[in-house]
Write an enzyme that holds these catalytic residues in place. Sequence first.
Site, PDB file in Angstrom:
ATOM      1  N   ILE A  12       0.834  -1.212   0.000  1.00  0.00           N
ATOM      2  CA  ILE A  12       0.000   0.000   0.000  1.00  0.00           C
ATOM      3  C   ILE A  12       0.864   1.255   0.000  1.00  0.00           C
ATOM      4  CG2 ILE A  12      -1.715   1.354   1.246  1.00  0.00           C
ATOM      5  CD1 ILE A  12      -2.824  -1.187   2.405  1.00  0.00           C
ATOM      6  N   GLY A  15       6.770   4.370   4.660  1.00  0.00           N
ATOM      7  CA  GLY A  15       7.087   5.549   5.451  1.00  0.00           C
ATOM      8  C   GLY A  15       8.569   5.614   5.727  1.00  0.00           C
ATOM      9  N   ALA A  18       9.043   1.964   7.829  1.00  0.00           N
ATOM     10  CA  ALA A  18       8.126   0.837   7.732  1.00  0.00           C
ATOM     11  C   ALA A  18       7.337   0.887   6.432  1.00  0.00           C
ATOM     12  CB  ALA A  18       7.156   0.838   8.922  1.00  0.00           C
ATOM     13  N   VAL A  20       3.501  -0.566   4.659  1.00  0.00           N
ATOM     14  CA  VAL A  20       2.151  -1.036   5.004  1.00  0.00           C
ATOM     15  C   VAL A  20       1.601  -1.843   3.844  1.00  0.00           C
ATOM     16  CG1 VAL A  20      -0.182  -0.366   5.676  1.00  0.00           C
ATOM     17  CG2 VAL A  20       1.774   0.979   6.479  1.00  0.00           C
ATOM     18  N   LYS A  35       1.780  -3.745   9.015  1.00  0.00           N
ATOM     19  CA  LYS A  35       2.836  -2.732   9.062  1.00  0.00           C
ATOM     20  C   LYS A  35       4.155  -3.448   9.356  1.00  0.00           C
ATOM     21  CE  LYS A  35       4.032   1.738  11.152  1.00  0.00           C
ATOM     22  NZ  LYS A  35       3.569   2.803  12.067  1.00  0.00           N
ATOM     23  N   ASP A 125       2.312  12.760  16.774  1.00  0.00           N
ATOM     24  CA  ASP A 125       2.293  12.757  15.311  1.00  0.00           C
ATOM     25  C   ASP A 125       0.862  12.801  14.786  1.00  0.00           C
ATOM     26  OD1 ASP A 125       3.538  12.888  12.870  1.00  0.00           O
ATOM     27  OD2 ASP A 125       3.826  10.728  12.660  1.00  0.00           O
TER      28      ASP A 125
END
Length: 300
Positions: A12, A15, A18, A20, A35, A125
């Site tokens: 998907i 980041g 990591a 996803v 994740k 965050d």
Amino acid sequence: MTSGRYWHIQFIASGGFAEVYKAVDPQTWGVVAIKRLTDSSADNRRRFKRERDMLQIHLSNPFVVDILDSDLTAESPYLVLEYSELGSLQKYVAERRDWTRIARWLYDVAFGLAIIHERGDVIRDIKPANLLRFKREDGSELIKITDFGLGQRPDASSGPMTASPFGTQGYIDPMAQFTQNVTSASDIYSLGITMTELLTGNKNGRGLIPGPPPFRDLIASMTHWNPSLRPIARAIADTVAGILQESSPAVATSVGATGAVLFCLGAAALAVLGASANNWDRGAQRYRDSRGQFRSGLFF
């Protein structure tokens, strides 16, 4: 990646440390989000464990994404989370919605943050990309907080909370950056910037915020330069509920299947609220009660 437990794994997004994936859990035939830690440095593994622990701690919070499974000992550690078919609020920065709908989103996030903050935890965050849309059983929207990778816990076994003002540039509390002290008020600042962006399409669009004056004042108060003058999360949720009720008596905010709570104010309740509500002082940027004393929120 997951020892064959999950099927039809599809990438998907990625980041900082990591990735996803979307997958199917054959035990439930439900769609999940996986994740996976891509940078398995010792520091990132600690962050990943902190995220797993915080998600488990707040599993009963209906406004936090559910954690379903995890394996932190794997070569590529991973977390399995509930999957949002509707995606995040990020796309609504460009495709904005009516202020009342965004106010209901704010109610959900503020209520979720209230539970988190009252335990002493901080997210660090908050931004549109970390707020996911779900559907309740009655078809109404539900917003959940995700990504606790930068979260702080006062009871963390690894020691005291770090004071580093981590977060995403543009959403970080400037006072936290200056003082190197991150508190729950820092989350409120990030939430205020997030709502400003969703309402106007711009993080700096404070003068363009739609809605009635109390709503505009509330959003402005969340980004006050002085953290002590920002409203707490529970006061924000209470104030938004009152504003929505005044704008539309039919508004009802459900808190999801976990709590099965219905926030619906009738005419009699509204009269009581009107008598006890605090008023926003534009000059002081704080709420005052009927005696002129400073209060935070609708009822306090």
